[in-house]
Every structure is written in C-alpha cells, then in structure tokens.
Design a protein around this motif. Structure first.
Motif, PDB file in Angstrom:
ATOM      1  N   ASP A 163       0.824  -1.211   0.000  1.00 41.21           N
ATOM      2  CA  ASP A 163       0.000   0.000   0.000  1.00 41.21           C
ATOM      3  C   ASP A 163       0.856   1.258   0.000  1.00 41.21           C
ATOM      4  O   ASP A 163       0.444   2.299  -0.537  1.00 41.21           O
ATOM      5  CB  ASP A 163      -0.932  -0.001   1.214  1.00 41.21           C
ATOM      6  CG  ASP A 163      -2.096  -0.973   1.050  1.00 41.21           C
ATOM      7  OD1 ASP A 163      -2.273  -1.511  -0.062  1.00 41.21           O
ATOM      8  OD2 ASP A 163      -2.821  -1.189   2.039  1.00 41.21           O
ATOM      9  N   ASP A 164       2.047   1.188   0.573  1.00 43.39           N
ATOM     10  CA  ASP A 164       2.943   2.346   0.563  1.00 43.39           C
ATOM     11  C   ASP A 164       3.355   2.693  -0.864  1.00 43.39           C
ATOM     12  O   ASP A 164       3.375   3.874  -1.247  1.00 43.39           O
ATOM     13  CB  ASP A 164       4.192   2.067   1.408  1.00 43.39           C
ATOM     14  CG  ASP A 164       3.907   2.077   2.901  1.00 43.39           C
ATOM     15  OD1 ASP A 164       2.841   2.598   3.302  1.00 43.39           O
ATOM     16  OD2 ASP A 164       4.749   1.566   3.660  1.00 43.39           O
ATOM     17  N   ASP A 165       3.703   1.673  -1.655  1.00 40.57           N
ATOM     18  CA  ASP A 165       4.071   1.907  -3.051  1.00 40.57           C
ATOM     19  C   ASP A 165       2.887   2.487  -3.833  1.00 40.57           C
ATOM     20  O   ASP A 165       3.045   3.431  -4.613  1.00 40.57           O
ATOM     21  CB  ASP A 165       4.521   0.610  -3.716  1.00 40.57           C
ATOM     22  CG  ASP A 165       5.864   0.117  -3.199  1.00 40.57           C
ATOM     23  OD1 ASP A 165       6.543   0.882  -2.470  1.00 40.57           O
ATOM     24  OD2 ASP A 165       6.234  -1.026  -3.518  1.00 40.57           O
ATOM     25  N   MET A 166       1.718   1.935  -3.606  1.00 36.16           N
ATOM     26  CA  MET A 166       0.544   2.397  -4.341  1.00 36.16           C
ATOM     27  C   MET A 166       0.145   3.816  -3.939  1.00 36.16           C
ATOM     28  O   MET A 166      -0.293   4.609  -4.772  1.00 36.16           O
ATOM     29  CB  MET A 166      -0.625   1.432  -4.125  1.00 36.16           C
ATOM     30  CG  MET A 166      -0.342   0.000  -4.587  1.00 36.16           C
ATOM     31  SD  MET A 166       0.384  -0.115  -6.247  1.00 36.16           S
ATOM     32  CE  MET A 166      -0.944   0.549  -7.245  1.00 36.16           C
ATOM     33  N   GLN A 167       0.327   4.137  -2.669  1.00 35.69           N
ATOM     34  CA  GLN A 167       0.026   5.497  -2.223  1.00 35.69           C
ATOM     35  C   GLN A 167       0.992   6.492  -2.851  1.00 35.69           C
ATOM     36  O   GLN A 167       0.595   7.619  -3.209  1.00 35.69           O
ATOM     37  CB  GLN A 167       0.088   5.589  -0.702  1.00 35.69           C
ATOM     38  CG  GLN A 167      -0.360   6.916  -0.129  1.00 35.69           C
ATOM     39  CD  GLN A 167      -1.812   7.238  -0.473  1.00 35.69           C
ATOM     40  OE1 GLN A 167      -2.673   6.360  -0.482  1.00 35.69           O
ATOM     41  NE2 GLN A 167      -2.096   8.497  -0.780  1.00 35.69           N
ATOM     42  N   ALA A 168       2.257   6.104  -3.011  1.00 37.35           N
ATOM     43  CA  ALA A 168       3.226   6.988  -3.658  1.00 37.35           C
ATOM     44  C   ALA A 168       2.838   7.237  -5.117  1.00 37.35           C
ATOM     45  O   ALA A 168       2.941   8.367  -5.615  1.00 37.35           O
ATOM     46  CB  ALA A 168       4.627   6.368  -3.579  1.00 37.35           C
ATOM     47  N   ILE A 169       2.389   6.198  -5.803  1.00 35.88           N
ATOM     48  CA  ILE A 169       1.937   6.353  -7.183  1.00 35.88           C
ATOM     49  C   ILE A 169       0.718   7.266  -7.239  1.00 35.88           C
ATOM     50  O   ILE A 169       0.622   8.157  -8.096  1.00 35.88           O
ATOM     51  CB  ILE A 169       1.621   4.976  -7.805  1.00 35.88           C
ATOM     52  CG1 ILE A 169       2.913   4.182  -7.999  1.00 35.88           C
ATOM     53  CG2 ILE A 169       0.876   5.128  -9.132  1.00 35.88           C
ATOM     54  CD1 ILE A 169       2.698   2.743  -8.415  1.00 35.88           C
ATOM     55  N   TRP A 170      -0.211   7.065  -6.319  1.00 35.62           N
ATOM     56  CA  TRP A 170      -1.428   7.881  -6.313  1.00 35.62           C
ATOM     57  C   TRP A 170      -1.117   9.350  -6.049  1.00 35.62           C
ATOM     58  O   TRP A 170      -1.685  10.239  -6.697  1.00 35.62           O
ATOM     59  CB  TRP A 170      -2.402   7.347  -5.274  1.00 35.62           C
ATOM     60  CG  TRP A 170      -3.761   7.966  -5.379  1.00 35.62           C
ATOM     61  CD1 TRP A 170      -4.334   8.878  -4.543  1.00 35.62           C
ATOM     62  CD2 TRP A 170      -4.722   7.718  -6.408  1.00 35.62           C
ATOM     63  NE1 TRP A 170      -5.590   9.217  -4.981  1.00 35.62           N
ATOM     64  CE2 TRP A 170      -5.862   8.513  -6.122  1.00 35.62           C
ATOM     65  CE3 TRP A 170      -4.736   6.892  -7.538  1.00 35.62           C
ATOM     66  CZ2 TRP A 170      -6.991   8.516  -6.939  1.00 35.62           C
ATOM     67  CZ3 TRP A 170      -5.867   6.893  -8.339  1.00 35.62           C
ATOM     68  CH2 TRP A 170      -6.973   7.694  -8.039  1.00 35.62           C
TER      69      TRP A 170
END
Length: 233
Positions: A210-217
């Motif tokens: 989720d950390d990676d996806m939040q950075a992308i978002w």
C-alpha cells in the motif's frame, strides 16, 4: 466542487469566477481479481480529489466506455465508437452551453483514447473552448514511478490494485504473470482474447504494498493538478 452536491444557483455563481470543469471517463470491464469498475473508480476518485484541491467543478464520471476485446467476459459493457463519440460530443456541448470553456477529461481507460479525434472535431466547432484528455496512468511522472517499481505492469495487474479497487474477501494470486503480447491481442476476437489472457491480467504481479501504491497515487494526483492549473493551450 461536487456537481451532485450543487444547485444551479451555486453553479451559476461558480461560473462567474471559473470556467473549468472536470469530467472522469471510465469503463466497466474485466479487471481480473479487481473490481469490474476499476477504471471508473480510479478516474472518479482522482477527479474528486483534484477538484477539491483546485476548487473546480467535478461532474459524475461516465462508467461505460469502448471495450470490444473484453466482451467474452461477464460484466463488460462495450459502447460502439459512434455511440461513444456522440455521447461525449453531447456532453461537451452541454457543458459549453452551461458556460464552461476549459473542460478537463480524466480518462481511466485506454480503450477510450481514440475519442481524441472526435474532441478535435468538436473543438473545430467551438474554437473558444479548450479540452484536455488526460490519460492519468500513462502521464510521464506517474508512468516513470510505475516503471521504477516494476517494468512488468499492465492492465489488471498490481498497477491498478489500490485499496479502493479491491474486492473485499478476494485474495489475488501471489505469483508474477509473464507479460502478454499486446500486439497479438489486437488481432483477436473477444473469445480468443479471453482464451489467451485467462484471468485478465496482462502481465505483472497482482499486488504491491500500500505504501508503493500510495506513492503512485500521490504522484498521479500532483501531476493531474498541475495540468488542471497550467496545462491549457
């Protein structure tokens, strides 16, 4: 400004200060283990967050698009190009009639991208208007970060697996799916597409942290906001 929470008096007042509007474009189609409405969810959520930050009017998204290659999967809604072009033209004209002159389309579905030609035709008839078609997932900064995490990332893979596109209680596979030959897909009817791609993932792991996806978002949101503020010709 959420149009659904606005009356016409308030919109008329808004248009005296700003002529921008955001309209999300999505699709309802197979996304492997993710929601059928993934493209609609992502475009609508991004529109809502960016609209709130910029205090720009946001319309409800279009949940259906052009997806002929996924017609063999239950749940897919496919609009013919002529239908979609006419629909979008009618919407653009209605927005123009209301007083909007800068129309920002956040597109969440690659299959909708051919509508750019129709947008140009519409602009030829409304030369004082401006329209941006923003494919948020393939914008330079966002795509660069996706590729930083993994080169193998595509439709229905980890790059679309956000907390808000997951189905509760569904656990996706843990392995990495080899990248498919997208050029081959363009030659196949829907029945053969389903046979070739199986569960629907075009290639890549099914989930990242989720950390990676939040950075992308966050990157996608900032990139979209910059275009909304400064991307007008």
């Amino acid at each position: 400004m959420d149009i659904c929470a606005t009356n016409w008096f308030q919109l008329e007042a808004y248009l005296k200060q700003d002529d921008r509007v955001i309209l999300p474009l999505g699709s309802t189609e197979q996304h492997a283990w993710l929601s059928l409405c993934t493209d609609y969810i992502l475009a609508s959520r991004l529109a809502g967050e960016v609209g709130e930050l910029a205090r720009v009017a946001v319309y409800p998204g279009l949940p259906f698009g052009m997806a002929p290659y996924f017609c063999a999967y239950p749940g897919t809604i496919n609009l013919q190009p002529d239908t979609y072009n006419r629909l979008l033209s009618d919407i653009l004209t209605s927005l123009y009639t209301s007083g909007f002159r800068r129309i920002f389309l956040i597109n969440g579905h690659g299959g909708n991208s051919p509508v750019q030609a129709q947008i140009h035709n519409w602009l030829n008839q409304h030369p004082d208007a401006r329209v941006q078609l923003h494919n948020w997932w393939s914008a330079p900064h966002t795509l660069r970060l996706v590729r930083h995490y993994a080169q193998n990332a595509s439709h229905a893979s980890w790059m679309e697996n956000f907390p808000w596109t997951r189905i509760p209680g569904v656990t996706p596979p843990a392995h990495e799916k080899p990248a498919l030959d997208v050029a081959r897909l363009s030659q196949l009817p829907a029945s053969a597409v389903r046979e070739y791609i199986g569960d629907g993932n075009y290639g890549g792991h099914y989930q990242r942290s989720d950390d990676d996806m939040q950075a992308i978002w966050q990157t996608a949101r900032q990139e979209t906001l910059q275009l909304l503020e400064h991307g007008w010709g």
